[in-house]
Scaffold this active site. Sequence first.
Site, short mmCIF file in Angstrom:
data_model
loop_
_atom_site.label_atom_id
_atom_site.label_comp_id
_atom_site.label_asym_id
_atom_site.label_seq_id
_atom_site.Cartn_x
_atom_site.Cartn_y
_atom_site.Cartn_z
N TYR A 190 0.85 -1.20 0.00
CA TYR A 190 0.00 0.00 0.00
C TYR A 190 0.89 1.26 0.00
CZ TYR A 190 -4.43 2.49 0.66
OH TYR A 190 -5.54 3.29 0.49
N LYS A 208 -3.35 8.32 3.19
CA LYS A 208 -4.54 8.08 4.03
C LYS A 208 -4.34 8.64 5.44
CE LYS A 208 -7.40 5.92 1.20
NZ LYS A 208 -8.50 6.70 0.60
P1 NAD Z 1 -13.20 3.00 -7.21
O1 NAD Z 1 -12.13 2.80 -8.24
O2 NAD Z 1 -14.55 2.50 -7.53
O3 NAD Z 1 -13.29 4.53 -6.79
C1 NAD Z 1 -12.17 5.38 -6.79
C2 NAD Z 1 -12.64 6.68 -7.37
O4 NAD Z 1 -11.60 7.65 -7.36
C3 NAD Z 1 -13.10 6.54 -8.83
O5 NAD Z 1 -14.43 6.97 -8.95
C4 NAD Z 1 -12.16 7.46 -9.59
O6 NAD Z 1 -12.80 8.10 -10.68
C5 NAD Z 1 -11.81 8.44 -8.49
N1 NAD Z 1 -10.62 9.22 -8.83
C6 NAD Z 1 -9.33 8.82 -8.95
N2 NAD Z 1 -8.56 9.86 -9.34
C7 NAD Z 1 -9.38 10.93 -9.44
C8 NAD Z 1 -9.20 12.29 -9.82
N3 NAD Z 1 -7.99 12.76 -10.19
N4 NAD Z 1 -10.27 13.11 -9.82
C9 NAD Z 1 -11.50 12.66 -9.47
N5 NAD Z 1 -11.74 11.38 -9.11
C10 NAD Z 1 -10.69 10.54 -9.10
O7 NAD Z 1 -12.64 2.30 -5.87
P2 NAD Z 1 -13.19 2.31 -4.37
O8 NAD Z 1 -12.55 1.13 -3.76
O9 NAD Z 1 -14.64 2.48 -4.38
O10 NAD Z 1 -12.49 3.61 -3.76
C11 NAD Z 1 -13.20 4.65 -3.12
C12 NAD Z 1 -12.50 5.09 -1.85
O11 NAD Z 1 -12.52 4.04 -0.91
C13 NAD Z 1 -11.03 5.48 -2.04
O12 NAD Z 1 -10.72 6.58 -1.20
C14 NAD Z 1 -10.32 4.25 -1.52
O13 NAD Z 1 -9.02 4.55 -1.09
C15 NAD Z 1 -11.23 3.87 -0.38
N6 NAD Z 1 -11.10 2.52 0.15
C16 NAD Z 1 -11.20 1.43 -0.67
C17 NAD Z 1 -11.07 0.14 -0.14
C18 NAD Z 1 -11.13 -1.09 -1.02
O14 NAD Z 1 -10.63 -2.14 -0.60
N7 NAD Z 1 -11.73 -1.01 -2.19
C19 NAD Z 1 -10.87 -0.02 1.24
C20 NAD Z 1 -10.80 1.13 2.06
C21 NAD Z 1 -10.91 2.38 1.50
O1 0WE Z 2 -7.40 2.59 -1.35
C1 0WE Z 2 -7.37 1.55 -1.97
C2 0WE Z 2 -7.01 1.53 -3.43
C3 0WE Z 2 -6.18 2.72 -3.79
C4 0WE Z 2 -5.58 2.76 -5.16
C5 0WE Z 2 -5.71 1.78 -6.12
C6 0WE Z 2 -5.09 1.94 -7.36
C7 0WE Z 2 -5.14 0.89 -8.44
C8 0WE Z 2 -4.94 1.47 -9.81
C9 0WE Z 2 -4.83 3.87 -5.44
N1 0WE Z 2 -4.21 4.03 -6.63
C10 0WE Z 2 -4.34 3.09 -7.57
N2 0WE Z 2 -3.69 3.30 -8.77
C11 0WE Z 2 -3.88 2.52 -9.86
O2 0WE Z 2 -3.22 2.72 -10.90
N3 0WE Z 2 -7.64 0.38 -1.29
C12 0WE Z 2 -7.81 0.44 0.14
C13 0WE Z 2 -7.66 -0.95 -1.94
C14 0WE Z 2 -6.30 -1.53 -1.81
O3 0WE Z 2 -5.31 -1.18 -2.65
C15 0WE Z 2 -4.16 -1.83 -2.24
C16 0WE Z 2 -4.44 -2.59 -1.11
C17 0WE Z 2 -5.81 -2.40 -0.81
C18 0WE Z 2 -6.57 -2.98 0.31
C19 0WE Z 2 -2.88 -1.78 -2.75
C20 0WE Z 2 -1.88 -2.52 -2.15
C21 0WE Z 2 -2.14 -3.27 -1.02
C22 0WE Z 2 -3.42 -3.32 -0.48
#
Ligand code: NAD
Ligand code: 0WE
Length: 263
Positions: A158, A165
């Site tokens: 990560y 974060k």
């Molecule tokens: P997702 O890919 O569906 O959503 C990520 C969003 O970020 C997308 O809608 C993308 O368009 C937007 N984004 C990225 N760069 C951007 C930019 N320059 N301008 C505007 N929008 C931008 O994935 P998700 O998992 O739903 O992620 C949403 C939030 O939840 C993020 O903050 C992520 O870190 C957090 N999160 C995700 C997880 C997981 O495991 N999926 C766990 C904890 C927290």
């Molecule tokens: O916040 C996230 C995802 C964040 C994320 C994901 C991507 C994939 C595509 C940020 N940047 C990018 N850039 C890309 O090009 N999570 C909490 C999900 C997540 O992502 C990981 C995790 C977990 C959980 C990445 C490494 C290890 C664990």
Amino acid sequence: MGFMAGKRALIVGVASDRSIATGIAEAFAREGAELAFTYQNDKLKGRVEKLSERLGQNTDLLFQCDVTSDEEIDAVFENLGKHWDKLDILVHSVGFAPRDQLEGGFTESITREGYAISHDISAYSLAALAKAALPMLSDKSAILALTYNAAVQVVPNYNVMGLAKASLESCVRFLASDLGPRGVRVNAISAGAIKTLAAAGIAGFRKMLGYAEKASPLRRTVTIEEVGNTAAFLCSDLASGITGETTFVDAGVNIMGMVFDED
Ligand code: NAD
Ligand code: 0WE
């Protein structure tokens, strides 16, 4: 009548049906809120439009917003202001780091550019959106951000996103302190790992979901519906006494200091 009847919410971060922001939008709509959305770029516009339609929302309330652009952020609230005189809820569900930052060791992968981009998009954008939204917020408004436990404890790969974060969670507290006197609450949900677009292609993501299934007290992963329901609570008047908090919705993974194999 739902517990969010009369609330007007702007949701930033829908990219697909699996987005956490989609689960939040579904819960908000079910509880009677009116929704507006932003989309990052033209490629994602159609998907956000479909969601708005499916949830019976006004599809005029869709605005392009790449959060790296001050102009696009300003334009969102200028245009939203033509339809709504106030905004009750702002949801920030955005995170990004360049792909090369999320693989390999922390020390070898981190770069000045990767640090800058990840913090700009994943952390500064919350402050930027809150600042631009402020004239429309009222004394019962709420702001919500999505975070991950790697802000607090190390999660392999990560990497710099963990720092971003940590900054985001600190931003939630500073905003909560600063906007509290106006009645504006600011909170975060720390979600467990969920297979969304942002998780697609992350090396070893399946293993991470498997870890949650073994290590969490509930022995499972969480869903976008569960995150959505907690978001609805935190952004509603039911949570009127809660601000500056990071609430875990992770089936309890974060409380475990050590886990043994179960056989
Ligand atoms: P997702 O890919 O569906 O959503 C990520 C969003 O970020 C997308 O809608 C993308 O368009 C937007 N984004 C990225 N760069 C951007 C930019 N320059 N301008 C505007 N929008 C931008 O994935 P998700 O998992 O739903 O992620 C949403 C939030 O939840 C993020 O903050 C992520 O870190 C957090 N999160 C995700 C997880 C997981 O495991 N999926 C766990 C904890 C927290
Ligand atoms: O916040 C996230 C995802 C964040 C994320 C994901 C991507 C994939 C595509 C940020 N940047 C990018 N850039 C890309 O090009 N999570 C909490 C999900 C997540 O992502 C990981 C995790 C977990 C959980 C990445 C490494 C290890 C664990």
